[in-house]
Design a protein around this motif. Structure first.
Motif, PDB file in Angstrom:
ATOM      1  N   ALA A  66      15.721  46.470  73.330  1.00 21.16           N
ATOM      2  CA  ALA A  66      15.174  47.746  72.857  1.00 21.16           C
ATOM      3  C   ALA A  66      16.269  48.617  72.250  1.00 21.16           C
ATOM      4  N   LYS A  69      17.000  47.414  68.870  1.00 18.86           N
ATOM      5  CA  LYS A  69      15.910  47.794  67.956  1.00 18.86           C
ATOM      6  C   LYS A  69      16.041  49.251  67.534  1.00 18.86           C
ATOM      7  N   GLU A  70      16.391  50.111  68.475  1.00 19.47           N
ATOM      8  CA  GLU A  70      16.438  51.561  68.223  1.00 19.47           C
ATOM      9  C   GLU A  70      17.721  52.017  67.538  1.00 19.47           C
ATOM     10  N   GLU A  71      18.838  51.347  67.783  1.00 18.03           N
ATOM     11  CA  GLU A  71      20.139  51.822  67.299  1.00 18.03           C
ATOM     12  C   GLU A  71      20.667  50.949  66.165  1.00 18.03           C
TER      13      GLU A  71
END
Length: 167
Positions: A66, A69-71
């Motif tokens: 995650a 995916k976010e960074e």
């Protein structure tokens, strides 16, 4: 430090691996060192399974996935790790295309031979890129090693099958 935190802080450049090496230190190492050291690849290209070769390396958990995916920074830093390994393997990246570099040869790049620990590293890299939300790069690397490995080398059918099934 929890497994998730160790890997994320390592990749951000805020904490060392189990040997006290920062990611930037690993990126600066020589090809000789990359060839003869076997406990860094698990940090640069994590997968969900624990390594049989490095019990100290963290695994890729859903929380780490995650974070990747976010960074965008984490993905960019993994791309820098990929660039280091591509140079080591005699390959080059041009956007979403990976090709043979001008110095690629079976004499200099032993991954082009039938087997060996580099084939395990290649499988790990393909899988990690895909799991860390870099599917396009994973496919480009997968395609390149499979094509180049059979055209310029003597990569075994077993290794090709592992690379094909890496994700």
């Amino acid at each position: 430090m929890p497994n998730d935190t160790r890997l994320i802080t390592f990749y951000r450049g805020d904490a060392p691996d189990h040997q006290g090496r920062m990611i930037e230190d690993i990126w600066a190492l020589s090809p000789f060192w990359l060839e003869h050291t076997h406990d860094y690849i698990q940090w640069l290209f994590p997968i969900p399974e624990a390594s049989r070769f490095n019990a100290f390396a963290p695994v890729l958990t859903p929380a780490v996935q995650a974070a990747f995916k976010e960074e965008a920074t984490l993905r960019e830093r993994q791309q820098r790790s990929l660039a280091m390994m591509l140079a080591f393997f005699g390959l080059e990246r041009h956007g979403d295309l990976i090709t043979a570099g001008p110095s690629l040869s079976i004499q200099e790049h032993i991954w082009l031979k039938a087997g060996g620990h580099h084939h395990l590293r290649i499988t790990r890299i393909i899988r990690s890129l895909a799991l860390c939300h870099q599917e396009t790069l994973a496919r480009a690397f997968q395609r390149a090693v499979m094509e180049i490995g059979t055209q310029r080398g003597v990569v075994s059918d077993t290794s090709l099958a592992y690379w094909r099934d890496a994700f």
